[in-house]
Write an enzyme that holds these catalytic residues in place. Structure first.
Site, PDB file in Angstrom:
ATOM      1  N   LYS A 143      34.193  36.306  34.718  1.00 27.74           N
ATOM      2  CA  LYS A 143      34.215  37.066  33.303  1.00 27.74           C
ATOM      3  C   LYS A 143      34.495  36.073  32.115  1.00 27.74           C
ATOM      4  O   LYS A 143      33.755  35.921  31.395  1.00 27.74           O
ATOM      5  CB  LYS A 143      35.377  38.089  33.285  1.00 27.74           C
ATOM      6  CG  LYS A 143      35.284  39.298  34.356  1.00 27.74           C
ATOM      7  CD  LYS A 143      34.461  40.383  33.410  1.00 27.74           C
ATOM      8  CE  LYS A 143      33.927  41.576  34.629  1.00 27.74           C
ATOM      9  NZ  LYS A 143      35.107  42.154  35.424  1.00 27.74           N
ATOM     10  N   LYS A 225      25.405  41.398  44.586  1.00 25.34           N
ATOM     11  CA  LYS A 225      25.816  42.940  44.692  1.00 25.34           C
ATOM     12  C   LYS A 225      25.095  43.747  44.001  1.00 25.34           C
ATOM     13  O   LYS A 225      24.895  43.589  42.935  1.00 25.34           O
ATOM     14  CB  LYS A 225      27.366  43.029  45.026  1.00 25.34           C
ATOM     15  CG  LYS A 225      27.886  43.000  43.600  1.00 25.34           C
ATOM     16  CD  LYS A 225      29.509  43.441  43.946  1.00 25.34           C
ATOM     17  CE  LYS A 225      30.027  43.739  42.452  1.00 25.34           C
ATOM     18  NZ  LYS A 225      31.302  44.232  42.499  1.00 25.34           N
ATOM     19  N   LYS A 228      26.669  48.246  38.681  1.00 22.03           N
ATOM     20  CA  LYS A 228      26.686  49.152  37.842  1.00 22.03           C
ATOM     21  C   LYS A 228      26.148  48.541  36.167  1.00 22.03           C
ATOM     22  O   LYS A 228      25.217  49.010  35.772  1.00 22.03           O
ATOM     23  CB  LYS A 228      27.941  50.097  37.276  1.00 22.03           C
ATOM     24  CG  LYS A 228      28.258  51.338  38.071  1.00 22.03           C
ATOM     25  CD  LYS A 228      29.548  51.866  37.652  1.00 22.03           C
ATOM     26  CE  LYS A 228      30.323  52.398  38.567  1.00 22.03           C
ATOM     27  NZ  LYS A 228      31.823  52.791  38.502  1.00 22.03           N
TER      28      LYS A 228
HETATM   29  P1  AMP Z   1      33.794  49.819  40.403  1.00 22.74           P
HETATM   30  O1  AMP Z   1      32.602  50.519  40.085  1.00 22.74           O
HETATM   31  O2  AMP Z   1      33.720  48.454  40.264  1.00 22.74           O
HETATM   32  O3  AMP Z   1      34.911  50.270  39.748  1.00 22.74           O
HETATM   33  O4  AMP Z   1      34.048  49.896  41.882  1.00 22.74           O
HETATM   34  C1  AMP Z   1      34.392  51.070  42.675  1.00 22.74           C
HETATM   35  C2  AMP Z   1      34.719  50.792  44.034  1.00 22.74           C
HETATM   36  O5  AMP Z   1      33.243  50.518  44.691  1.00 22.74           O
HETATM   37  C3  AMP Z   1      35.580  49.425  44.405  1.00 22.74           C
HETATM   38  O6  AMP Z   1      36.451  49.864  45.461  1.00 22.74           O
HETATM   39  C4  AMP Z   1      34.463  48.521  44.459  1.00 22.74           C
HETATM   40  O7  AMP Z   1      34.958  47.473  45.713  1.00 22.74           O
HETATM   41  C5  AMP Z   1      33.309  49.414  45.322  1.00 22.74           C
HETATM   42  N1  AMP Z   1      31.996  48.701  45.181  1.00 22.74           N
HETATM   43  C6  AMP Z   1      31.264  48.497  43.825  1.00 22.74           C
HETATM   44  N2  AMP Z   1      30.175  47.798  44.047  1.00 22.74           N
HETATM   45  C7  AMP Z   1      29.981  47.752  45.356  1.00 22.74           C
HETATM   46  C8  AMP Z   1      29.226  47.074  46.399  1.00 22.74           C
HETATM   47  N3  AMP Z   1      27.914  46.481  45.705  1.00 22.74           N
HETATM   48  N4  AMP Z   1      29.186  47.161  47.716  1.00 22.74           N
HETATM   49  C9  AMP Z   1      30.401  47.704  48.327  1.00 22.74           C
HETATM   50  N5  AMP Z   1      31.423  48.307  47.383  1.00 22.74           N
HETATM   51  C10 AMP Z   1      31.296  48.269  46.210  1.00 22.74           C
END
Ligand code: AMP
Ligand code: TRP
Length: 361
Positions: A143, A225, A228
């Site tokens: 970041k 990866k 969002k």
């Molecule tokens: P976030 O949207 O970043 O708050 O992520 C919510 C959850 O989704 C967290 O436990 C992340 O580790 C998981 N996560 C987010 N992106 C991925 C991805 N591309 N593959 C697997 N897990 C993910």
């Protein structure tokens, strides 16, 4: 439009493949029920990575006798700017979680900012953790690099607030995607430091990671990866995507020039990602998928159809339920306020003990 194909053999019931890190908890927690905690930011409709990496595990954990907390971490979401009001996004996240199978009778779903003890404990923990440790966190480094050292202080202390979320409920198990591993290591470290200094209070929480979905990759760039906030619209499948949108995104997924369906995450990450997604949506193993594709003589183009079909079948009922729930504001608000009341009880009880342990009362 997706054509129905003969790839029926690809469909079977779901298997739960939850694995653990650091400790074989299946042995050591048989005697005591788990206290499960996880959090998700209210930053729009989750994508397939969020679902397979985190939410699907959460749903599975409800099948056991666990005490479960799922927090919609709106304070964490403040670290980035938002056009829409965050509280609206919180409600749509509640609708998504319920649509995916989170049952408010089994799990406590609540909004982080309603419970001020999260922030109090975060401050306390920030007096234990060293600045240098935070400086070395991968997500902080990324970041601050991407903002040319102009990242805000909230992003810097983000992992400490995350530790406070978990420890406030004395959580023993934290199901997350593997991008959170380092944050969870920090949490174990902070729990240990606190216990050594003030007396044993916190369990060192075990990280739960689904070994098959550690990282779902972008459909446009299989070297990063699914995310969002980053990448093209076509790079992610959202849980509210229509059948046609899903089919279109999978059809356009970047693969490579080899036509056989083989699993090689290093040299063929695009195809491996599709196989991974497919395997998670059915109970087929990676090997079964590859050998059956070979028997059927499928090339990657034809194979995409089987993947799309599995994803569409899995997501369709979630989307329908989401659309039904999202309009029922009253129900969503009731779920949140009931969850908040329950979570607050534990949070206040633990915080009162903590205050006394550190000498504030
Ligand atoms: P976030 O949207 O970043 O708050 O992520 C919510 C959850 O989704 C967290 O436990 C992340 O580790 C998981 N996560 C987010 N992106 C991925 C991805 N591309 N593959 C697997 N897990 C993910
Ligand atoms: N940092 C997590 C993410 O970006 C969200 C989160 C906040 C969380 N608090 C948590 C996850 C506590 C697990 C436990 O996905």
């Amino acid at each position: 439009m997706l054509r129905r194909t003969h790839h029926r053999f690809f469909r079977k019931k779901l298997l739960h493949r939850i694995t653990t890190q650091r400790r074989n908890f299946s042995e050591d927690v048989k005697e005591s029920p788990k206290v499960v905690f996880s959090g998700i930011q209210p930053t729009g409709i989750p994508h397939l990575g969020n679902y397979l990496g985190a939410i699907k595990q959460w749903v599975d954990l409800q099948k056991e006798e666990n005490e479960i907390y799922f927090s919609i971490v709106d304070l964490h979401a403040l670290t980035i700017p938002h056009e829409e009001k965050i509280c609206e996004k919180v409600l749509s996240m509640v609708a998504t979680l319920l649509a995916c199978g989170i049952d408010p009778k089994r799990s406590i779903v609540f909004k982080q900012s309603e419970i001020k003890e999260h922030v109090m404990l975060s401050w306390l923990l920030s007096c234990i953790v060293q600045q240098n440790t935070l400086k070395n966190m991968i997500q902080w480094k990324e970041k601050s690099k991407s903002t040319r050292n102009a990242a805000n202080l909230g992003l810097f202390t983000y992992p400490v607030l995350q530790c406070a979320d978990i420890l406030l409920y004395k959580a023993t198990h934290v199901p997350v995607g593997n991008d959170q591993t380092q944050h969870l290591e920090l949490c174990q470290d902070i729990a240990r430091k606190f216990n050594n200094r003030f007396g044993t209070f916190f369990p060192e929480p075990v990280t739960l990671i689904d070994e098959n979905c550690t990282k779902i990759l972008s459909l446009r760039d299989p070297f990063s990866k699914m995310s969002k906030s980053q990448g093209h619209e076509l790079s992610r499948i959202n849980l509210d995507d229509s059948d046609d949108q899903i089919w279109n995104k999978i059809k356009k997924a970047v693969t490579d020039n080899t036509s056989a369906v083989t699993y090689d995450p290093i040299r063929r990450p695009g195809v491996a990602n599709l196989i991974q997604i497919h395997s998670s949506m059915t109970d087929l193993t990676v090997n079964e998928i590859c050998s059956r594709s070979e028997e059927e003589g499928l090339d990657t183009g034809q194979y995409k159809m089987a993947v799309a079909e599995a994803v569409i079948d899995h997501i369709r009922p979630i989307r329908a339920e989401y659309e039904k729930l999202v309009g029922d504001r009253e129900h969503l608000e009731t779920v949140l306020s009931e969850g908040t009341t329950k979570a607050k009880e534990t949070a206040q009880k633990n915080w009162n003990e903590l205050r006394s342990m550190v000498g504030l009362t």
